[in-house]
Enzyme design. Sequence first.
Site, PDB file in Angstrom:
ATOM      1  N   LYS A  30       0.914  -1.255   0.043  1.00 45.78           N
ATOM      2  CA  LYS A  30      -0.024  -0.256  -0.067  1.00 45.78           C
ATOM      3  C   LYS A  30       0.872   1.347  -0.126  1.00 45.78           C
ATOM      4  CE  LYS A  30      -4.148   1.918   0.426  1.00 45.78           C
ATOM      5  NZ  LYS A  30      -3.663   2.764  -0.637  1.00 45.78           N
ATOM      6  N   LYS A  83       5.088   2.187   8.234  1.00 42.28           N
ATOM      7  CA  LYS A  83       3.970   3.139   8.704  1.00 42.28           C
ATOM      8  C   LYS A  83       2.516   2.306   8.596  1.00 42.28           C
ATOM      9  CE  LYS A  83       3.641   6.913   5.997  1.00 42.28           C
ATOM     10  NZ  LYS A  83       3.175   7.859   5.194  1.00 42.28           N
ATOM     11  N   ASN A 137      -2.277  19.948   0.611  1.00 45.20           N
ATOM     12  CA  ASN A 137      -3.550  19.370   1.121  1.00 45.20           C
ATOM     13  C   ASN A 137      -3.381  19.367   2.653  1.00 45.20           C
ATOM     14  OD1 ASN A 137      -4.649  16.397   2.252  1.00 45.20           O
ATOM     15  ND2 ASN A 137      -6.123  17.354   0.794  1.00 45.20           N
ATOM     16  N   THR A 188      -4.721  12.854   6.549  1.00 43.42           N
ATOM     17  CA  THR A 188      -3.303  12.908   6.744  1.00 43.42           C
ATOM     18  C   THR A 188      -3.167  13.988   7.863  1.00 43.42           C
ATOM     19  OG1 THR A 188      -2.958  12.142   4.538  1.00 43.42           O
ATOM     20  CG2 THR A 188      -1.215  13.217   6.041  1.00 43.42           C
ATOM     21  N   LYS A 211       4.931   1.959  -3.054  1.00 48.92           N
ATOM     22  CA  LYS A 211       5.208   3.356  -3.509  1.00 48.92           C
ATOM     23  C   LYS A 211       5.214   3.365  -4.915  1.00 48.92           C
ATOM     24  CE  LYS A 211       4.865   7.235  -1.247  1.00 48.92           C
ATOM     25  NZ  LYS A 211       4.137   7.662   0.053  1.00 48.92           N
ATOM     26  N   SER A 244      -7.193   5.514   4.084  1.00 47.66           N
ATOM     27  CA  SER A 244      -7.213   4.332   2.693  1.00 47.66           C
ATOM     28  C   SER A 244      -7.436   3.238   3.032  1.00 47.66           C
ATOM     29  CB  SER A 244      -5.636   4.486   2.026  1.00 47.66           C
ATOM     30  OG  SER A 244      -5.418   5.642   1.360  1.00 47.66           O
TER      31      SER A 244
HETATM   32  N1  GLU Z   1       0.749   8.814   0.271  1.00 50.01           N
HETATM   33  C1  GLU Z   1       0.435   8.688   1.842  1.00 50.01           C
HETATM   34  C2  GLU Z   1       1.386   8.373   2.494  1.00 50.01           C
HETATM   35  O1  GLU Z   1       2.797   8.485   2.249  1.00 50.01           O
HETATM   36  C3  GLU Z   1      -1.068   7.745   1.652  1.00 50.01           C
HETATM   37  C4  GLU Z   1      -0.759   6.493   1.094  1.00 50.01           C
HETATM   38  C5  GLU Z   1      -2.106   5.470   0.986  1.00 50.01           C
HETATM   39  O2  GLU Z   1      -3.187   6.103   1.385  1.00 50.01           O
HETATM   40  O3  GLU Z   1      -1.973   4.497   0.555  1.00 50.01           O
HETATM   41  O4  GLU Z   1       0.897   7.947   3.567  1.00 50.01           O
END
Ligand code: GLU
Length: 433
Positions: free
Chosen positions: A69, A93, A220, A189, A105, A357
């Site tokens: 993810k 994370k 954002n 976030t 990513k 998410s």
């Molecule tokens: N880009 C965000 C992060 O770095 C969200 C990633 C997601 O929702 O999968 O955590």
Amino acid sequence: MSGSLLEASSRRLDDALRVVDGVSDDTLERLSHPKSTLTVSIPVRMDDGTLRTFRGYRCRYDDSRGPTKGGIRFHPQVNADEVQTLAFWMAFKCAALDLPFGGGKGGVTVDPKDLSLMEVERLARGYIDALADFIGPDTDIPAPDVYTNALIMGWMVDEYSIIHRQFIPGVITGKPLSMGGSRGRDSATAMGGFHSLQTLRSRLVGDAEAPTVAVQGFGNAGAIVAGLLHDAGYKVVAVSDSRGAIFSGDGLHIPSVRKVKEEQRELRAVYCEGSVCDLVDHEKLSNEELLELDVDILVPAALENAITAGNAGKIRARAILELANGPVTLEADEILVDNGVTVIPDILANAGGVTVSYFEWVQNRQGLYWTAEEVAARLEHRMIVETENIWSLAEEKSVPLRTAAYAHALRRIDQAIVDKGHAEAFQSNGHRI
Ligand code: GLU
């Protein structure tokens, strides 16, 4: 591991290892290598008829705890090392928040500000065409990241669904509500960072009535957290975007700043005269000056490497809430620890985004959609629980919050790897099921 960012990440793992007893050698071996990274060339028809090819990446770093993810960024600095590092951070994370995901990513090396909206759409769809066999709702689930948003995620879900000849909303999160997005994802976030900070507030700033805050980055996450903090009685004295910062010792009126920024698309517009601009009393600062302000809380909410060995010694904030991914370099971290600055690390501070998410993915699988209140309550609960867990581990082991967060996540990743079979079990003579 290779490359500076990824090497730096492995040092964070080394620190965590000193805190967690008995981590399997298998886990360390697994986490030393990204599972797979795909590099693609994306040909895009430009508005003037010419064909331009963009370089794209997707890394699935580790899937021990579930499908990988993580977001997709469109940025000129995107490269394989950065994408792999960000994927590694995502694995930690997701584990820190106990989400049933591994880390991934993606990104495209592009400055989307140079493209028209239709060119961005063709690029987004081209990226998914190139990646269609690599991602999926049970394998790898992208989401927004730097310079991507719900609109772009919508095009991507649509493209994936066209390829598969069925609507598959669970392949991408951060979508528009009309396409199976979750309520509360766009503010998640910032909201997650806010809850983490609120949980630790008295421990970080005592009973200060209106703790002062500076926010670097007004995208954002930065703009929304500035608003949340303003509404909760913090005094937000400075905010910045890539073009510069504004400061007011009495506190900025964030709703007005947001209004101007939304209308004009840049903070510089706040420097104009007349109309709504008069509502915002301010001085101009550079981004560097903002970072070095004497405030209670500094919120880096832009890109990696905002605080380096070069400026870490000049940071006067008492605490840092890392809403960006990787805003503090490894060397800077050591200086901040020596100077007694508490850092709420990115893998906790900005985890609200991936947490909602996860909620979005669950809703897509259930086909049952939650109210904004349900999403908000579940996010708040999870942020408070994991912030407390990480704080307690940091206290127990006398280590910085970052080390505790990595250690907390490492325990969970290690358990998943060990449960699949590990060297020690195979080697121990007489081991029986
Ligand atoms: N880009 C965000 C992060 O770095 C969200 C990633 C997601 O929702 O999968 O955590």
